[in-house]
Design a protein around this motif. Structure first.
Motif, PDB file in Angstrom:
ATOM      1  N   PRO A   6     -11.492  11.399  29.066  1.00 35.10           N
ATOM      2  CA  PRO A   6     -10.134  10.884  28.934  1.00 35.10           C
ATOM      3  C   PRO A   6      -9.275  11.243  30.142  1.00 35.10           C
ATOM      4  O   PRO A   6      -9.472  12.287  30.779  1.00 35.10           O
ATOM      5  N   LEU A   7      -8.340  10.392  30.436  1.00 31.87           N
ATOM      6  CA  LEU A   7      -7.504  10.547  31.620  1.00 31.87           C
ATOM      7  C   LEU A   7      -6.868  11.929  31.699  1.00 31.87           C
ATOM      8  O   LEU A   7      -6.847  12.553  32.769  1.00 31.87           O
ATOM      9  N   GLU A   8      -6.335  12.409  30.578  1.00 36.04           N
ATOM     10  CA  GLU A   8      -5.606  13.671  30.603  1.00 36.04           C
ATOM     11  C   GLU A   8      -6.518  14.850  30.966  1.00 36.04           C
ATOM     12  O   GLU A   8      -6.074  15.802  31.618  1.00 36.04           O
ATOM     13  N   LEU A   9      -7.771  14.805  30.563  1.00 34.57           N
ATOM     14  CA  LEU A   9      -8.717  15.843  30.964  1.00 34.57           C
ATOM     15  C   LEU A   9      -9.114  15.659  32.421  1.00 34.57           C
ATOM     16  O   LEU A   9      -9.252  16.635  33.172  1.00 34.57           O
ATOM     17  N   TRP A  10      -9.281  14.423  32.837  1.00 32.29           N
ATOM     18  CA  TRP A  10      -9.610  14.152  34.235  1.00 32.29           C
ATOM     19  C   TRP A  10      -8.502  14.650  35.163  1.00 32.29           C
ATOM     20  O   TRP A  10      -8.776  15.226  36.237  1.00 32.29           O
ATOM     21  N   VAL A  11      -7.238  14.453  34.777  1.00 38.39           N
ATOM     22  CA  VAL A  11      -6.110  14.904  35.599  1.00 38.39           C
ATOM     23  C   VAL A  11      -6.212  16.400  35.881  1.00 38.39           C
ATOM     24  O   VAL A  11      -5.984  16.864  37.005  1.00 38.39           O
ATOM     25  N   LEU A  12      -6.581  17.177  34.855  1.00 39.32           N
ATOM     26  CA  LEU A  12      -6.700  18.623  35.015  1.00 39.32           C
ATOM     27  C   LEU A  12      -7.935  19.012  35.821  1.00 39.32           C
ATOM     28  O   LEU A  12      -8.064  20.156  36.267  1.00 39.32           O
ATOM     29  N   SER A  13      -8.848  18.078  36.002  1.00 38.91           N
ATOM     30  CA  SER A  13     -10.097  18.360  36.705  1.00 38.91           C
ATOM     31  C   SER A  13     -10.090  17.915  38.155  1.00 38.91           C
ATOM     32  O   SER A  13     -10.854  18.445  38.967  1.00 38.91           O
ATOM     33  N   ALA A  14      -9.237  16.933  38.492  1.00 34.16           N
ATOM     34  CA  ALA A  14      -9.389  16.268  39.787  1.00 34.16           C
ATOM     35  C   ALA A  14      -8.175  16.319  40.704  1.00 34.16           C
ATOM     36  O   ALA A  14      -8.333  16.172  41.916  1.00 34.16           O
TER      37      ALA A  14
ATOM     38  N   HIS B 104      -1.740   0.359  37.138  1.00 28.83           N
ATOM     39  CA  HIS B 104      -2.431   0.447  35.846  1.00 28.83           C
ATOM     40  C   HIS B 104      -1.824  -0.497  34.817  1.00 28.83           C
ATOM     41  O   HIS B 104      -2.458  -1.455  34.422  1.00 28.83           O
ATOM     42  N   SER B 105      -0.629  -0.208  34.310  1.00 30.56           N
ATOM     43  CA  SER B 105       0.063  -1.140  33.399  1.00 30.56           C
ATOM     44  C   SER B 105      -0.830  -1.603  32.256  1.00 30.56           C
ATOM     45  O   SER B 105      -0.856  -2.785  31.907  1.00 30.56           O
ATOM     46  N   VAL B 106      -1.558  -0.664  31.662  1.00 30.49           N
ATOM     47  CA  VAL B 106      -2.515  -1.001  30.610  1.00 30.49           C
ATOM     48  C   VAL B 106      -1.822  -1.250  29.278  1.00 30.49           C
ATOM     49  O   VAL B 106      -2.096  -2.242  28.596  1.00 30.49           O
ATOM     50  N   TRP B 107      -0.888  -0.370  28.905  1.00 27.02           N
ATOM     51  CA  TRP B 107      -0.311  -0.396  27.557  1.00 27.02           C
ATOM     52  C   TRP B 107       1.067  -1.061  27.554  1.00 27.02           C
ATOM     53  O   TRP B 107       2.025  -0.548  26.987  1.00 27.02           O
ATOM     54  N   MET B 108       1.169  -2.222  28.141  1.00 25.34           N
ATOM     55  CA  MET B 108       2.427  -2.944  28.260  1.00 25.34           C
ATOM     56  C   MET B 108       2.629  -3.874  27.066  1.00 25.34           C
ATOM     57  O   MET B 108       1.703  -4.558  26.640  1.00 25.34           O
ATOM     58  N   THR B 109       3.849  -3.899  26.518  1.00 23.30           N
ATOM     59  CA  THR B 109       4.142  -4.803  25.409  1.00 23.30           C
ATOM     60  C   THR B 109       4.454  -6.205  25.940  1.00 23.30           C
ATOM     61  O   THR B 109       4.714  -6.393  27.135  1.00 23.30           O
ATOM     62  N   ARG B 110       4.470  -7.187  25.044  1.00 25.35           N
ATOM     63  CA  ARG B 110       4.763  -8.561  25.457  1.00 25.35           C
ATOM     64  C   ARG B 110       6.172  -8.677  26.012  1.00 25.35           C
ATOM     65  O   ARG B 110       6.408  -9.389  27.000  1.00 25.35           O
TER      66      ARG B 110
ATOM     67  N   HIS C  53       2.782   5.034  38.881  1.00 28.38           N
ATOM     68  CA  HIS C  53       1.865   4.863  37.748  1.00 28.38           C
ATOM     69  C   HIS C  53       2.684   4.594  36.492  1.00 28.38           C
ATOM     70  O   HIS C  53       3.735   5.199  36.280  1.00 28.38           O
ATOM     71  N   ILE C  54       2.164   3.717  35.644  1.00 30.74           N
ATOM     72  CA  ILE C  54       2.883   3.447  34.398  1.00 30.74           C
ATOM     73  C   ILE C  54       1.896   3.030  33.309  1.00 30.74           C
ATOM     74  O   ILE C  54       0.935   2.303  33.577  1.00 30.74           O
ATOM     75  N   TYR C  55       2.109   3.570  32.110  1.00 29.18           N
ATOM     76  CA  TYR C  55       1.322   3.178  30.928  1.00 29.18           C
ATOM     77  C   TYR C  55      -0.176   3.152  31.230  1.00 29.18           C
ATOM     78  O   TYR C  55      -0.889   2.227  30.851  1.00 29.18           O
ATOM     79  N   GLU C  56      -0.667   4.191  31.879  1.00 27.27           N
ATOM     80  CA  GLU C  56      -2.089   4.216  32.236  1.00 27.27           C
ATOM     81  C   GLU C  56      -2.965   4.505  31.024  1.00 27.27           C
ATOM     82  O   GLU C  56      -4.045   3.940  30.883  1.00 27.27           O
ATOM     83  N   SER C  57      -2.495   5.378  30.139  1.00 30.07           N
ATOM     84  CA  SER C  57      -3.274   5.748  28.959  1.00 30.07           C
ATOM     85  C   SER C  57      -2.372   5.716  27.733  1.00 30.07           C
ATOM     86  O   SER C  57      -1.141   5.656  27.838  1.00 30.07           O
ATOM     87  N   ARG C  58      -2.983   5.796  26.574  1.00 33.16           N
ATOM     88  CA  ARG C  58      -2.204   5.818  25.326  1.00 33.16           C
ATOM     89  C   ARG C  58      -1.319   7.065  25.236  1.00 33.16           C
ATOM     90  O   ARG C  58      -0.138   6.938  24.876  1.00 33.16           O
TER      91      ARG C  58
ATOM     92  N   GLY D  35     -11.517   2.300  37.239  1.00 28.69           N
ATOM     93  CA  GLY D  35     -11.029   3.627  36.895  1.00 28.69           C
ATOM     94  C   GLY D  35     -10.538   3.717  35.464  1.00 28.69           C
ATOM     95  O   GLY D  35     -10.735   4.726  34.780  1.00 28.69           O
ATOM     96  N   ASN D  36      -9.893   2.651  34.971  1.00 28.25           N
ATOM     97  CA  ASN D  36      -9.388   2.670  33.599  1.00 28.25           C
ATOM     98  C   ASN D  36     -10.504   2.747  32.574  1.00 28.25           C
ATOM     99  O   ASN D  36     -10.343   3.347  31.510  1.00 28.25           O
ATOM    100  N   LEU D  37     -11.650   2.149  32.889  1.00 33.31           N
ATOM    101  CA  LEU D  37     -12.787   2.239  31.974  1.00 33.31           C
ATOM    102  C   LEU D  37     -13.401   3.633  32.007  1.00 33.31           C
ATOM    103  O   LEU D  37     -13.738   4.201  30.966  1.00 33.31           O
ATOM    104  N   LYS D  38     -13.540   4.192  33.212  1.00 38.36           N
ATOM    105  CA  LYS D  38     -14.190   5.505  33.308  1.00 38.36           C
ATOM    106  C   LYS D  38     -13.341   6.603  32.656  1.00 38.36           C
ATOM    107  O   LYS D  38     -13.869   7.577  32.128  1.00 38.36           O
ATOM    108  N   THR D  39     -12.008   6.471  32.690  1.00 38.30           N
ATOM    109  CA  THR D  39     -11.135   7.455  32.045  1.00 38.30           C
ATOM    110  C   THR D  39     -10.774   7.052  30.620  1.00 38.30           C
ATOM    111  O   THR D  39      -9.880   7.637  30.021  1.00 38.30           O
TER     112      THR D  39
END
Length: 477
Positions: free
Chosen positions: A99-107, A256-262, A215-220, A281-285
């Motif tokens: 998950p992205l949040e764990l990756w952030v702490l790792s990378a 990123h803009s993954v979790w954008m509303t209509r 960066h915006i709305y990259e992860s839930r 990157g969004n798939l890997k995280t």
């Protein structure tokens, strides 16, 4: 990215020349004339005229200094990597899909001790080298230097130059340093910035006419934080927040803009703001799939990036285009966009727009900069040749890239970079990794100790409805 060769007059002859508005399946054979880094002409028959010693008006009496035979080859506009970070180039292959949040702490750099100037320069060169080898001629490097050190900034800038109040002072002093180096503003993410900071950046972007990347709305979880911290004034919407502080403009780029509303997609479209999608990157995280067709349907300008080297693990625009073209099927099974040609346009023209370089790079037209690459159509990816656009996006991996020209300089010839000693760079990196690997091991041990608590916090974010879902299917599958 700078080459060592001086610019002059180059003729690329007898290649299929890709035109976004032309026949994208079977581009016609033509010649490309480059004079001092600028495309002067794209048309058939120039090579024949020269062989018959008839002067070309575009030459102005000058001689051809270099001729590249592109017979059975494809000439493409250079890709523009619209979202990239050079700070973790040396961490490729270090992490599984987490998950992205764990990756952030790792990378990310704050997790590590301060790096050496030599490491800063080497990693920048390695990342630039990989980009060039894959036909990427322009990168937007949102490089985190932590703790900030002017010597480290100089090392990064010098590396790029060699291979192709504080903020305002840096911007003004450095922006004319080299014609191929331009600056942008990079607030990491709106929910982490105060209104005052963002308002100042909006004013600077306007007065200095520089782009802004964030960066915006990259992860839930990131989206949940936005809902909670911006509930009162902005209705839980970072798009409303950006509009309030004056940053919802055509100069702003939302990575990123993954979790954008209509409703937010509508607002972005109306403002002319760009989104930069990073599907690999969004798939890997495990961050979800962006609403690709929703953006295209509303007319949002969509660019593509390759993101970090440790969350996509590859600066490869062919991978990004392929996933971009295919992932819309996750939520939209009906046939439709994006087409392969649209993916190529997003990786070139639209990505150039994010940097304010539209009209200068991203296409092969007279008057535009000579940023391009040449693919070998004898490669198995193109045998048989049925559609250039579809085979570039769905078949090619970067293996067929044999020549790359940046700003009129040949920086890759016969699949080898001409501007640096690759072997010496590899040897230098091997020495630097002796120190970095020990630091990686320490970071991994620390995160492993925290892992049960980190995952417990991650799971709690799923208990709150945030009004949008960017995953599909049964969680037990």
């Amino acid at each position: 990215m700078a080459g060592t060769d001086t610019r002059g007059v180059i003729l690329i002859k007898n290649g299929r020349v890709y035109d976004h508005d032309g026949d994208v399946d079977m581009p016609p054979v033509a010649d490309v004339l480059i004079v001092d880094g600028v495309i002067k002409a794209v048309r058939a028959g120039m090579a024949t005229d020269l062989e018959q010693r008839r002067a070309l008006p575009e030459l102005g009496g000058r001689a051809i200094e270099k001729t590249i035979d592109a017979t059975d080859k494809l000439v493409m506009p250079g890709f523009v990597n619209a979202h990239y970070h050079s700070h973790d180039v040396l961490l490729k292959g270090c992490f599984e899909t987490i998950p992205l949040e764990l990756w952030v702490l790792s990378a990310l750099p704050p997790a590590y001790p301060k790096r050496s100037t030599a490491e800063m320069r080497a990693r920048t060169l390695v990342g630039a080298l990989e980009c060039l080898r894959g036909g990427i001629t322009t990168v937007q490097d949102l490089c985190t230097i932590y703790p900030f050190d002017e010597e480290h900034l100089e090392a990064v800038l010098q590396a790029y130059q060699d291979i192709a109040q504080l903020l305002r002072d840096i911007l003004v002093s450095q922006r004319k340093r080299h014609p191929r180096l331009t600056f942008a503003l990079g607030p990491t993410s709106p929910e982490r910035c105060t209104p005052g900071i963002l308002e100042k950046l909006a004013e600077l972007s306007h007065t200095e006419n520089v782009p802004v990347y964030t960066h915006i709305y990259e992860s839930r979880p990131m989206t949940l934080i936005a809902r909670q911290t911006h509930d009162l004034e902005d209705g839980g919407s970072l798009i409303n927040y950006l509009r309030r502080v004056g940053l919802l403009t055509p100069r702003t780029n939302l990575a990123h803009s993954v979790w954008m509303t209509r409703a937010e997609i509508d607002a972005i479209a109306q403002a002319g703001t760009n989104v930069v999608l990073n599907p690999v990157g969004n798939l890997k995280t495990r961050s979800g799939v962006a609403p690709i067709r929703g953006y295209l349907r509303k007319g949002v300008q969509v660019a593509l990036g390759c993101d970090n080297c440790s969350c996509s693990d590859s600066q490869n625009m062919f991978q990004s285009m392929k996933l971009f073209a295919g992932l819309a099927a996750v939520t939209q099974p009906e046939p439709g966009p994006p087409t392969a040609a649209q993916a190529i346009r997003c990786a070139t023209v639209a990505s150039a727009r994010t940097a304010g370089l539209d009209g200068r790079i991203g296409a092969l037209r007279p008057g535009m900069a000579a940023d391009l690459f040449i693919l070998d159509l004898a490669d198995p990816s193109f045998v048989p040749l049925n559609s250039i656009a579809r085979q570039v996006v769905f078949t090619e991996s970067g293996r067929a890239v044999e020549t790359v020209i940046v700003d009129g300089r040949v920086v890759v010839a016969d699949r080898k970079v001409t501007t640096i000693d690759e072997r010496a760079l590899r040897e230098e990196v091997a020495g630097l990794m002796k120190v970095l690997r020990k630091d990686i091991e320490a970071v991994v041990r620390r995160n492993d100790a925290m892992l049960p608590y980190l995952m417990a916090a991650q799971r709690k974010t799923w208990e709150v409805d945030i009004g949008v879902n960017r995953y599909v299917g049964n969680a037990d599958d």
